[in-house]
Design an enzyme around this catalytic site. Structure first.
Site, mmCIF file in Angstrom:
data_model
loop_
_atom_site.group_PDB
_atom_site.id
_atom_site.type_symbol
_atom_site.label_atom_id
_atom_site.label_comp_id
_atom_site.label_asym_id
_atom_site.label_seq_id
_atom_site.Cartn_x
_atom_site.Cartn_y
_atom_site.Cartn_z
ATOM 1 N N GLY A 10 -0.461 0.698 -25.914
ATOM 2 C CA GLY A 10 0.812 1.337 -26.425
ATOM 3 C C GLY A 10 1.360 0.274 -27.528
ATOM 4 O O GLY A 10 0.450 -0.122 -28.565
ATOM 5 N N SER A 11 2.530 -0.101 -27.629
ATOM 6 C CA SER A 11 3.248 -0.706 -28.699
ATOM 7 C C SER A 11 2.403 -2.157 -29.016
ATOM 8 O O SER A 11 2.803 -2.494 -30.094
ATOM 9 C CB SER A 11 4.664 -0.892 -28.641
ATOM 10 O OG SER A 11 5.425 0.648 -28.473
ATOM 11 N N SER A 12 1.799 -2.754 -27.959
ATOM 12 C CA SER A 12 1.217 -3.894 -28.341
ATOM 13 C C SER A 12 0.096 -3.870 -29.379
ATOM 14 O O SER A 12 -0.498 -4.846 -29.838
ATOM 15 C CB SER A 12 0.604 -4.573 -27.053
ATOM 16 O OG SER A 12 1.755 -4.892 -26.197
#
Length: 563
Positions: A269-271
């Site tokens: 995801g956003s990581s």
């Protein structure tokens, strides 16, 4: 007389070898000399796993004179079933060695000795002990009843730890008690080697406590956390919840013994956005300060929306700091599939890191022919590829380490059984370059510090320290429908400190937190990373920056004046 003479000739000429061997078996016995299993130590040489001596009871059924009487006495002393002991002594009469009870108490051992039964004796055995119980259980692992490695380091380095068994060939009396050792028939045991890990027991305890509290607070299914030294790849701590006690490993399910930090994968995801953003910056498809229109929260052409806010124009830096999926999708289009794929490979995704821990998963990065028309925008914000927590923190460490990708390390060195260095493994192993040093430095100073100071990672701000990081909130696939779930999430946070000279990087992953309490990475995982860093940084002797320390003092003076 002739017949007797002939029989004597037959005995001496034709049967002497067999009879001599039979007599030797009756008069002599082989006693195995068991080695002590080597210790597992942390980086400061504190014992994480060691061995102690204990007595075990065995029998030689051929020597036991009255099996029924012996079984009754032994079962009474050892608390065993008399019928089972009798079965051991009678049904295995063709064997010369059977276990009756392993690892007995000192009182039981003395009682067996006092019985003085022919064919019943004691032998020393090693007992594996984990003095810190659950601490670093998934890394260390556990051993079975014969001290064979079953999990973790104990399993992977079993041969080194086990050592080599010795033996003594001794003359015995009719009760099979040793009288003296035969000269020339003694082989000493060689104790196992000792393993020195990169783990620090103090940091490990800090991480385990913070992770357990987070999983409990948010009623999550599980969690993982890792602390790494980016310049060397040394793993200072690796924790998982649920956990287990290796002293009693058989009382815990296999699910609790799994090292999720290296076996379980998930879409970052956003990581995963910092890696794509860095690649876009290095490729020259975006510049600092460049304004990108984020479609007011919904990009119809790509069927893409931002999770929590409707953004209009954002600079490149703001887009990463506010974690805009739409901005990242547009950067994905600018890079194109080949450069996106190359970026993932250069940061180590899609292959095992090579850490010396069993069960490592390499994650999934699909080959380019399998990418769809949506992949270009989805990969850019952390979907359509999977990674382990270890892969994720290793990639983030590359940014902290000036763009150099270093192989993660769990073993610092090996000591022989006399405590001398047998192998020094402390040198870092650079396996590639993910980005240029200038790009890495700019990403930290101009983008990732802002994530913590004014972006989605504000819950990780620590007075006196410049922290850089990135939040992540990934939707899981519903196992029943196979579709993206709107109730199951993976909350994650990557952090590093201090920003000027990164000494540690941290990843915290929380699996399926209760949505009614919180599920965003900045809400669930960032506070746990803060709790870890605010204890680990002082422990490592990393002082707050002078400028921030001065501002804190000024703030305290103002508070006293206002009071």
């Amino acid at each position: 007389m002739a017949a007797l003479g002939g029989h004597l000739v037959y005995i001496y000429v034709y049967s002497s070898e067999a009879l001599s061997a039979r007599a030797a078996k009756q008069h002599h016995m082989r006693i195995p000399i068991r080695p002590m299993r080597g210790n597992v130590l942390d980086a400061r040489l504190r014992v994480l796993a060691g061995s102690e001596e204990a007595k075990s009871v065995f029998a030689d059924p051929k020597i036991v004179e009255d099996a029924e009487a012996a079984a009754a006495q032994v079962s009474r002393v050892l608390g065993l079933d008399g019928c089972e002991v009798l079965s051991q002594l009678t049904n295995r009469s063709d064997r010369r060695f059977v276990w009756l009870k392993r690892r007995v108490s000192p009182e039981e051992a003395q009682a067996i000795h006092n019985l003085g039964l022919a064919g019943i004796a004691l032998v020393n055995e090693g007992v594996r002990v984990y003095p810190n119980r659950t601490l670093a259980a998934h890394i260390i692992g556990c051993v079975g009843i014969d001290e064979q490695g079953l999990e973790g380091i104990e399993r992977l380095f079993d041969e080194r730890l086990r050592g080599r068994e010795g033996e003594a060939y001794v003359l015995a009396d009719r009760r099979r008690r040793p009288i003296w050792a035969e000269s020339g028939h003694f082989v000493s045991a060689e104790d196992g080697q000792h393993l020195v890990l990169t783990l620090d027991a103090t940091i490990q305890a800090i991480v385990e406590e913070a992770l357990a509290e987070t999983v409990t607070r948010f009623r999550a299914v599980s969690g993982s956390a890792i602390v790494m030294e980016p310049s060397t790849g040394a793993i200072l701590a690796m924790a998982n919840v649920p956990t287990y006690d290796p002293n009693r490993y058989h009382e815990f399910p296999a699910e609790a013994r799994r090292n999720r930090a290296v076996t379980d994968t998930f879409p970052p995801g956003s990581s995963g956005k910092p890696f794509i953003a860095a690649a876009a910056l290095e490729a020259g498809v975006v510049k600092f300060g460049e304004v990108i229109y984020c479609e007011d929260g919904y990009w119809a052409a790509a069927k893409l929306h931002d999770a929590s806010h409707r953004y209009g124009n954002l600079t490149f830096e703001e887009g990463v700091q506010k974690s805009s999926n739409i901005m990242m999708g547009k950067l994905g289009l600018r890079l194109g599939n080949e450069r996106l794929y190359d970026t993932l490979v250069r940061f180590g995704f899609g292959r095992k890191t090579g850490v010396w821990l069993p069960g490592e998963n390499g994650g999934v990065v699909f080959s380019l022919p399998r990418w769809t028309r949506l992949s270009t925008t989805r990969v850019a914000f952390g979907q359509e590829f999977t990674a382990t927590p270890l892969q994720l923190v290793t990639a983030f460490a590359a940014i902290a380490n000036g763009g150099k990708l270093v192989r993660p390390k769990i073993l610092r060195g090996v000591l022989d059984n006399r405590g001398q260095v047998a192998a020094d493994l402390s040198e870092p192993e650079v396996v590639g370059r993910a980005i240029q040093a200038k790009t890495a430095r700019q990403m930290i100073d101009r983008v990732l510090v802002g994530v913590v100071e004014q972006g989605t990672g504000k819950a990780c701000r620590i007075p006196g320290y410049r922290i850089f990081g990135k939040t992540g909130t990934a939707q899981k696939v519903d196992p029943e429908t196979g579709a993206i779930s709107h109730t199951r999430y993976m909350a994650s946070f990557l952090a590093g400190a201090p920003a000027d000279n990164p000494r540690v990087v941290v990843v915290v992953i929380v699996d399926e937190p209760d949505k009614s309490i919180g599920y965003y990475g900045g809400t669930v995982a960032a506070p746990a990373a803060k709790r870890i860093l605010e204890q680990v940084l002082p422990y490592l002797g990393i002082q707050p920056t002078e400028a921030v320390a001065e501002s804190r003092e000024a703030h305290l003076v103002n508070e006293r004046v206002s009071d």
